[in-house]
Design a protein around this motif. Structure first.
Motif, PDB file in Angstrom:
ATOM      1  N   ASN A   1       0.856  -1.174   0.000  1.00  0.00           N
ATOM      2  CA  ASN A   1       0.000   0.000   0.000  1.00  0.00           C
ATOM      3  C   ASN A   1       0.904   1.240   0.000  1.00  0.00           C
ATOM      4  N   THR A   2       0.892   1.999  -1.106  1.00  0.00           N
ATOM      5  CA  THR A   2       1.800   3.140  -1.238  1.00  0.00           C
ATOM      6  C   THR A   2       1.188   4.453  -0.777  1.00  0.00           C
ATOM      7  N   THR A   3      -0.067   4.468  -0.399  1.00  0.00           N
ATOM      8  CA  THR A   3      -0.708   5.714   0.025  1.00  0.00           C
ATOM      9  C   THR A   3      -0.021   6.336   1.245  1.00  0.00           C
TER      10      THR A   3
ATOM     11  N   ASP B   1       1.958  10.030   1.311  1.00  0.00           N
ATOM     12  CA  ASP B   1       1.606  11.056   2.288  1.00  0.00           C
ATOM     13  C   ASP B   1       2.830  11.530   3.068  1.00  0.00           C
TER      14      ASP B   1
END
Length: 141
Positions: free
Chosen positions: A17-19, A23
């Motif tokens: 998960n690169t979110t 951020d």
């Protein structure tokens, strides 16, 4: 389940998960931009100083601007550049009565140079302008 990235067989999702990573990177970028000191750049410009001999060049009743065939601008017979022309024109407006400005371009002068000088005269708000020497063209047309 269009939102889930995994398969329907129940196996765990293998992609990262690169979110949160994005951020964190954006926060670090903003912090970096904020902490950079503001750069101040100074550019030295040598401005022309007022010259008292310029006032003697301006006649109180009539001044003549000519453009030679090679593009040289002259004010009452003395060669000048465009900046000096503008200074002379500004000084004529400070006189109690605005003197006449006679404009005489050479027939062989380039039109673009004549147009530049006329634009300088117009920007200086000269109201008493006369074209001298137009009689030499009377038989051309």
């Amino acid at each position: 389940m269009a939102m889930s990235g995994g398969r329907d067989d129940g196996e765990p999702m293998m992609e990262m998960n690169t979110t949160p990573l994005i951020d964190v990177m954006l926060v670090l970028l903003i912090m970096f931009i904020i902490t950079i000191p503001i750069q101040t750049h100074a550019v030295k410009v040598d401005l022309p100083q007022p010259n008292p001999e310029n006032a003697t060049q301006i006649q109180p009743d009539r001044n003549k601007v000519t453009i030679e065939a090679d593009g040289q601008i002259t004010w009452n017979g003395s060669p000048i550049n465009e900046l000096t022309l503008r200074q002379y024109l500004d000084q004529t407006l400070l006189l109690p009565s605005e003197p006449e400005l006679h404009f005489q371009p050479d027939p062989q002068a380039r039109y673009s140079e004549v147009d530049q000088v006329l634009a300088i005269i117009k920007r200086a708000n000269i109201t008493r302008l006369g074209f001298v020497g137009n009689e030499q063209y009377r038989n051309d047309f």
